[in-house]
Motif scaffolding. Structure first.
Motif, PDB file in Angstrom:
ATOM      1  N   ASP A 120       0.803  -1.222   0.000  1.00 21.22           N
ATOM      2  CA  ASP A 120       0.000   0.000   0.000  1.00 21.22           C
ATOM      3  C   ASP A 120       0.834   1.269   0.000  1.00 21.22           C
ATOM      4  O   ASP A 120       0.304   2.372   0.103  1.00 21.22           O
ATOM      5  CB  ASP A 120      -0.952   0.011   1.199  1.00 21.22           C
ATOM      6  N   GLU A 121       2.162   1.118  -0.129  1.00 20.12           N
ATOM      7  CA  GLU A 121       3.025   2.295  -0.165  1.00 20.12           C
ATOM      8  C   GLU A 121       2.952   2.935  -1.550  1.00 20.12           C
ATOM      9  O   GLU A 121       3.240   2.298  -2.560  1.00 20.12           O
ATOM     10  CB  GLU A 121       4.459   1.909   0.168  1.00 20.12           C
ATOM     11  N   TYR A 122       2.570   4.188  -1.607  1.00 22.20           N
ATOM     12  CA  TYR A 122       2.352   4.875  -2.885  1.00 22.20           C
ATOM     13  C   TYR A 122       3.684   5.327  -3.474  1.00 22.20           C
ATOM     14  O   TYR A 122       4.489   5.976  -2.808  1.00 22.20           O
ATOM     15  CB  TYR A 122       1.430   6.073  -2.688  1.00 22.20           C
ATOM     16  N   ILE A 123       3.907   4.963  -4.712  1.00 18.86           N
ATOM     17  CA  ILE A 123       5.091   5.408  -5.453  1.00 18.86           C
ATOM     18  C   ILE A 123       4.601   6.225  -6.642  1.00 18.86           C
ATOM     19  O   ILE A 123       3.926   5.708  -7.532  1.00 18.86           O
ATOM     20  CB  ILE A 123       5.944   4.213  -5.934  1.00 18.86           C
ATOM     21  N   LYS A 124       4.926   7.520  -6.666  1.00 19.22           N
ATOM     22  CA  LYS A 124       4.402   8.404  -7.710  1.00 19.22           C
ATOM     23  C   LYS A 124       4.881   7.984  -9.094  1.00 19.22           C
ATOM     24  O   LYS A 124       4.088   7.907 -10.032  1.00 19.22           O
ATOM     25  CB  LYS A 124       4.818   9.847  -7.418  1.00 19.22           C
ATOM     26  N   ASN A 125       6.169   7.755  -9.240  1.00 20.09           N
ATOM     27  CA  ASN A 125       6.741   7.357 -10.533  1.00 20.09           C
ATOM     28  C   ASN A 125       7.500   6.048 -10.344  1.00 20.09           C
ATOM     29  O   ASN A 125       8.673   6.064  -9.977  1.00 20.09           O
ATOM     30  CB  ASN A 125       7.670   8.447 -11.068  1.00 20.09           C
ATOM     31  N   PRO A 126       6.853   4.901 -10.585  1.00 17.44           N
ATOM     32  CA  PRO A 126       7.497   3.614 -10.309  1.00 17.44           C
ATOM     33  C   PRO A 126       8.532   3.184 -11.346  1.00 17.44           C
ATOM     34  O   PRO A 126       9.164   2.143 -11.189  1.00 17.44           O
ATOM     35  CB  PRO A 126       6.321   2.629 -10.300  1.00 17.44           C
ATOM     36  N   ASN A 127       8.720   3.982 -12.398  1.00 21.87           N
ATOM     37  CA  ASN A 127       9.638   3.585 -13.466  1.00 21.87           C
ATOM     38  C   ASN A 127      10.261   4.852 -14.062  1.00 21.87           C
ATOM     39  O   ASN A 127       9.638   5.549 -14.862  1.00 21.87           O
ATOM     40  CB  ASN A 127       8.880   2.799 -14.535  1.00 21.87           C
ATOM     41  N   GLU A 128      11.504   5.139 -13.678  1.00 23.01           N
ATOM     42  CA  GLU A 128      12.192   6.332 -14.163  1.00 23.01           C
ATOM     43  C   GLU A 128      13.617   5.980 -14.570  1.00 23.01           C
ATOM     44  O   GLU A 128      14.272   5.163 -13.929  1.00 23.01           O
ATOM     45  CB  GLU A 128      12.258   7.407 -13.070  1.00 23.01           C
ATOM     46  N   ILE A 129      14.078   6.629 -15.638  1.00 18.89           N
ATOM     47  CA  ILE A 129      15.473   6.455 -16.055  1.00 18.89           C
ATOM     48  C   ILE A 129      16.012   7.781 -16.568  1.00 18.89           C
ATOM     49  O   ILE A 129      15.283   8.573 -17.186  1.00 18.89           O
ATOM     50  CB  ILE A 129      15.606   5.355 -17.136  1.00 18.89           C
ATOM     51  N   PHE A 130      17.279   8.020 -16.286  1.00 17.30           N
ATOM     52  CA  PHE A 130      18.003   9.165 -16.846  1.00 17.30           C
ATOM     53  C   PHE A 130      19.259   8.626 -17.516  1.00 17.30           C
ATOM     54  O   PHE A 130      20.002   7.830 -16.938  1.00 17.30           O
ATOM     55  CB  PHE A 130      18.403  10.158 -15.750  1.00 17.30           C
ATOM     56  N   LEU A 131      19.488   9.041 -18.768  1.00 19.37           N
ATOM     57  CA  LEU A 131      20.681   8.635 -19.518  1.00 19.37           C
ATOM     58  C   LEU A 131      21.362   9.866 -20.094  1.00 19.37           C
ATOM     59  O   LEU A 131      20.708  10.814 -20.530  1.00 19.37           O
ATOM     60  CB  LEU A 131      20.324   7.687 -20.670  1.00 19.37           C
ATOM     61  N   ASP A 132      22.682   9.830 -20.101  1.00 18.52           N
ATOM     62  CA  ASP A 132      23.500  10.879 -20.708  1.00 18.52           C
ATOM     63  C   ASP A 132      24.512  10.147 -21.585  1.00 18.52           C
ATOM     64  O   ASP A 132      25.453   9.535 -21.087  1.00 18.52           O
ATOM     65  CB  ASP A 132      24.192  11.684 -19.610  1.00 18.52           C
ATOM     66  N   GLY A 133      24.276  10.171 -22.909  1.00 21.58           N
ATOM     67  CA  GLY A 133      25.133   9.373 -23.788  1.00 21.58           C
ATOM     68  C   GLY A 133      25.247   9.961 -25.179  1.00 21.58           C
ATOM     69  O   GLY A 133      24.920  11.133 -25.412  1.00 21.58           O
ATOM     70  N   PHE A 134      25.690   9.127 -26.102  1.00 22.27           N
ATOM     71  CA  PHE A 134      26.023   9.572 -27.457  1.00 22.27           C
ATOM     72  C   PHE A 134      25.279   8.737 -28.500  1.00 22.27           C
ATOM     73  O   PHE A 134      25.159   7.511 -28.361  1.00 22.27           O
ATOM     74  CB  PHE A 134      27.530   9.469 -27.693  1.00 22.27           C
ATOM     75  N   ILE A 135      24.804   9.411 -29.546  1.00 20.37           N
ATOM     76  CA  ILE A 135      24.160   8.726 -30.659  1.00 20.37           C
ATOM     77  C   ILE A 135      25.210   7.877 -31.380  1.00 20.37           C
ATOM     78  O   ILE A 135      26.253   8.393 -31.792  1.00 20.37           O
ATOM     79  CB  ILE A 135      23.552   9.733 -31.657  1.00 20.37           C
TER      80      ILE A 135
END
Length: 226
Positions: A112-127
């Motif tokens: 019952d613990e509320y998680i606002k954003n259960p799936n987040e990722i941040f990437l800093d990379g190159f094409i």
């Protein structure tokens, strides 16, 4: 020199950050051992805003879950990185790019613990491949990218990424070697392919779906903060 090396490693760790919360769906399976440390795999069911759920692969060290019962149905919050590696085909065919979320921290949470954003990722990379822009049969704009994200010790993770709408149009201007920062979620999707004996094989692909992105300066220092 040692202090500089630790600072550099910390900066590089900050360019690939994943936070997911969900339920474990299977028993832990032994993966491999490295320098006496044992690693295990399991699948985490992570909800989306819709009724769809992403089934995401997790790799975790035994040192992280000592004294914790990680069985099917356990709800956990994981902080880590999205890693890639090549799996060689047993029949000498093409190598497959395998993605997994490498856990760096884990916490059991209540149902019952509320998680606002259960799936987040941040990437800093190159094409590292030319972006592919297209439209779906329903007229939605989409771009496919492959991003190289640096790891310590001269390693890199190669991560497939998709962008929609105005982000997809923005990707048309990107070129190989451009540095981008992106925010989004890790998602899974099933697809079918025909095997050597014409049998239909169902597989699961993993990719990052972008919600926000920006082009970055190649010479800008990588921040450890999201």
């Amino acid at each position: 020199m040692e202090g500089e090396s630790k600072q550099m490693a910390g900066n590089i760790l900050g360019n690939n950050m994943v936070n997911v919360t969900g339920k474990i769906v299977n028993d832990l399976e032994f993966s491999h051992e490295l320098y006496g440390e044992q690693f295990y795999n399991f699948i985490l069911e992570v909800p989306r805003l819709s009724d769809v759920k992403d089934m995401l692969p997790i790799t975790i060290s035994n040192r992280l879950f000592e004294g914790i019962n990680l069985g099917p149905g356990t709800r956990v919050k994981i902080d880590g990185q999205l890693r890639s590696y090549n799996r060689q085909s047993p029949n000498g065919g093409k190598n497959r790019l395998i993605l997994t979320i490498f856990a760096r921290d884990i916490m059991v949470v209540s149902d019952d613990e509320y998680i606002k954003n259960p799936n987040e990722i941040f990437l800093d990379g190159f094409i590292c491949k030319d972006p592919v822009y297209r439209t779906t049969p329903f007229g939605r704009e989409i771009s496919d990218l492959l991003i190289a994200v640096n790891r310590p010790y001269s390693k890199s993770d190669y991560i497939p990424v998709i962008a929609w709408g105005r982000n997809a149009r923005f990707c048309e201007k990107l070129k190989v070697g451009d540095r981008i920062k992106l925010w989004g979620r890790v998602q899974s999707r099933e697809y079918q392919k025909r095997g050597e004996n014409n049998e239909i094989i169902t597989r699961t692909a993993y990719e990052v779906s972008i919600t926000k992105m920006e082009k970055a300066n190649k010479d800008e220092l990588i921040s450890t903060e999201q």
